[in-house]
Design a protein around this motif. Sequence first.
Motif, short mmCIF file in Angstrom:
data_model
loop_
_atom_site.label_atom_id
_atom_site.label_comp_id
_atom_site.label_asym_id
_atom_site.label_seq_id
_atom_site.Cartn_x
_atom_site.Cartn_y
_atom_site.Cartn_z
N TYR A 166 -32.18 -28.55 34.15
CA TYR A 166 -31.16 -29.58 34.34
C TYR A 166 -29.79 -29.07 33.92
CZ TYR A 166 -28.58 -33.92 33.68
OH TYR A 166 -27.64 -34.92 33.73
N MET A 167 -29.72 -28.35 32.81
CA MET A 167 -28.44 -27.80 32.36
C MET A 167 -27.90 -26.78 33.34
SD MET A 167 -29.20 -27.41 28.27
CE MET A 167 -27.56 -26.72 28.00
N HIS A 218 -28.53 -26.70 36.55
CA HIS A 218 -28.09 -27.45 37.72
C HIS A 218 -26.72 -28.07 37.49
CE1 HIS A 218 -28.26 -30.06 41.20
NE2 HIS A 218 -28.01 -31.11 40.41
N ARG A 219 -26.48 -28.60 36.29
CA ARG A 219 -25.19 -29.19 35.99
C ARG A 219 -24.09 -28.14 36.00
NH1 ARG A 219 -24.69 -34.17 33.66
NH2 ARG A 219 -22.49 -33.70 33.98
N ARG A 220 -24.38 -26.93 35.47
CA ARG A 220 -23.37 -25.86 35.48
C ARG A 220 -23.02 -25.45 36.90
NH1 ARG A 220 -26.33 -23.74 31.04
NH2 ARG A 220 -27.32 -22.21 32.43
N GLN A 264 -23.31 -27.28 39.57
CA GLN A 264 -22.58 -28.38 40.20
C GLN A 264 -21.12 -28.39 39.74
OE1 GLN A 264 -24.16 -32.20 39.35
NE2 GLN A 264 -23.17 -33.21 41.07
N ASN A 265 -20.90 -28.17 38.45
CA ASN A 265 -19.53 -28.13 37.94
C ASN A 265 -18.75 -26.95 38.51
OD1 ASN A 265 -20.04 -30.40 36.42
ND2 ASN A 265 -20.62 -29.24 34.59
#
Length: 292
Positions: free
Chosen positions: A237-238, A240-242, A244-245
């Motif tokens: 999840y982390m 994926h967030r990186r 996406q950012n």
Amino acid sequence: VVVRMIPDSRLPPRHLHAVRTAKTFAVIKWESPYDSPDQDLLYAVAVKDLVRKTDKIYKVKSRNSTVEYTIKKLEPGGKYHVIVQLGNMSKESSVKINTVPLSAPDALKIITENDHILLFWKSLALKESNFNESRGYEIHMFDSLMNITAYLGNTTDNFFKVSNLKMGHNYSFSVQARCLYGGQMCGEPATLLYDELGTGEDSSAAKSGRGSDVAAIVVPVLFVLLVTLGIGFVLLYMRHRRLQNSFTAFANSHYSSRLGSAIFSSGDDLGDEDDEAPMITGFSDDVPMVIA
């Protein structure tokens, strides 16, 4: 036609048998040598103790055709030979009687120690008024793998220590009131299975013990797997967030407010600005120009 036996004092009593046997007494019954005695008949009842090798004689007088008599002061688990005949030493009738043995000790348990086990049980004196603790108990062990039975010893206590047990062997332990007079007049044994795992329980309890052991191993393993999966999901999840950012920042850097959209160059236009080729300003005179 009515047939009546002729009175004969030389005949033996008829149909001698035991009606009831208990721990300390026995009820015997017989019929007179002939029908309807017209006078009292005197019987001699001899009781031979086959274990102690002693004799006792009782006298019974009765005019009844059927006589019932209770022999008292017997011992639990004893063996007796009873002889009944008329007092004039006529022919005799006999029967053998075995009294009821003492019951087995209650609540036989096994406690496992480091290098030995302890057998525990309740005192027989709590339920057997004919048992004295000074008589004691004797302990036997059966090895199912070797198919042998061993006598471990006797004790006046309510526990017994057993050592030198072999791994991988199944044992059955029995505790009973100590036998008297050459291994006779014993009490009923209380038996308990001791398996190779040292649970000291019967077969059903051993199975439940094995199930609890398996659960004790499986539950921590499942817990570790769940924690590992949880950590893996958090890392994914982390990441994926990186990503996406990063994509959002990249898209914002190429956003054109004039066009109202993001503009991305094609692959041919990509390259470092520092590596841009210099602009051609002219042609050399010695290079021919070909126009197609």
